[in-house]
Design an enzyme around this catalytic site. Sequence first.
Site, PDB file in Angstrom:
ATOM      1  N   ARG A 262      41.365  42.154  52.489  1.00 43.24           N
ATOM      2  CA  ARG A 262      42.530  41.566  51.845  1.00 43.24           C
ATOM      3  C   ARG A 262      43.797  42.221  52.405  1.00 43.24           C
ATOM      4  O   ARG A 262      43.757  43.337  52.931  1.00 43.24           O
ATOM      5  CB  ARG A 262      42.474  41.764  50.337  1.00 43.24           C
ATOM      6  N   HIS A 383      32.809  41.474  46.919  1.00 45.94           N
ATOM      7  CA  HIS A 383      32.781  40.710  45.666  1.00 45.94           C
ATOM      8  C   HIS A 383      31.946  41.443  44.633  1.00 45.94           C
ATOM      9  O   HIS A 383      30.807  41.833  44.908  1.00 45.94           O
ATOM     10  CB  HIS A 383      32.192  39.317  45.910  1.00 45.94           C
TER      11      HIS A 383
END
Length: 412
Positions: A262, A383
């Site tokens: 990210r 995740h």
Amino acid sequence: MKAVINSQVVLARVPEGPVAPYLGRFAASLDTTGYTVKWIHRQVLLAACFSQWLGRETVALQDITADHLTRYLRYRARRLRPKCGDHGALTHLVDFLRHEGVVPEARLAVPERSSIEHWARAYEVYLREERALAKATIVNYVPFVRDFLKHRFGAGAVELSCLSAADVVHFVRHQAPRLHKKCAKLMTTALRSFLCYARFCGEVDVDLAAAVPVVPNWSMASIPRAIAPDQVRRLLASIDRRTATGRRDYAIVLLLARLGLRSGEVASLQLDDIDWKAGQLTVHGKSGHRNELPLPAEVGRAVAAYLKSGRPPSTSRYVFLRARAPACGFQGASAIGSIVRHRLQRSDVDAPTFGAHQFRHGLATEMLRRGASLGEIGDLLGHRHPQTTMIYTKVDLEALRELALPWPGGEL
């Protein structure tokens, strides 16, 4: 008589005034933060002139305020043409003197907090210290809570014990039609979080979070917009690695494309997070989550090239620094997004978006195409819940074709 401030700065006359003894250390601090010799000389000269003015005005260091900066610049403008950056340079000087302990911290009048602001700040501390939520999540939640409290209590005192299910429903019905569906869903999530906090504090006895209406917003309704591998290759080829900025941006794009990081994870990456011997990278994800990832050789070479021949000298521990002085880490994820947008605009790549998240989607899509499981993809992307990775099943076209029913009336 000339005055030697340091090896880089020589003034035409000996500086006077209360700041004069600190000019040498001020010049050294500018040098360590990456300013050019020209800019160091300009800022030191301005500081010397300011010091002389302070001496004539009999202003001691401990008495310097922002008003003195304004008054001096007005005085200077009557004699010399003002230059862009003069006020910023003097502000930088005062910050340095504060760090040296010779100028006290600015004392600003603190306005009395309203009752709404009191609860909003308390909720913010709870999210940060008790829940360890990411800064971006807190920034998104708190404004909705302020709006809710203002809607219910107006300018009066906030009494959370007076809240009812009707208050919650009325607020959502009033606000939801004005918002985008995703924003409305975020509002209800923030509201449930705050009402759970109110019950945690003992201000509310019943579970008001259960009274928050559900805003229709189908999960995984859209297909991830992923940049294609060929587009990534062409983007990387368009970056000129002969420059320091090019080497930095090339390494950043590789981290996004090869590891699916990210923007915030790239911006917060520190030198201690890279284990060169083990070939591993420690990524600090959402909610303080840490993830150990293998460091591909291609990415490692790009980062090493930047560290050796692109990163400006700095005491900062962040891997990637600003290209312009002061040499420090990025303020946040938006800086990485700006770099990606700038590089895409300068290339001939017709990418799905100008954002950085498309590289994360692109990596997951390519892994799925090559036979990786959703569990493997989720582990790489960090995740925490398998449902987050399920959205990539939409881009597995071959698997979807096997599930498709025959067209009615078609060939048997």
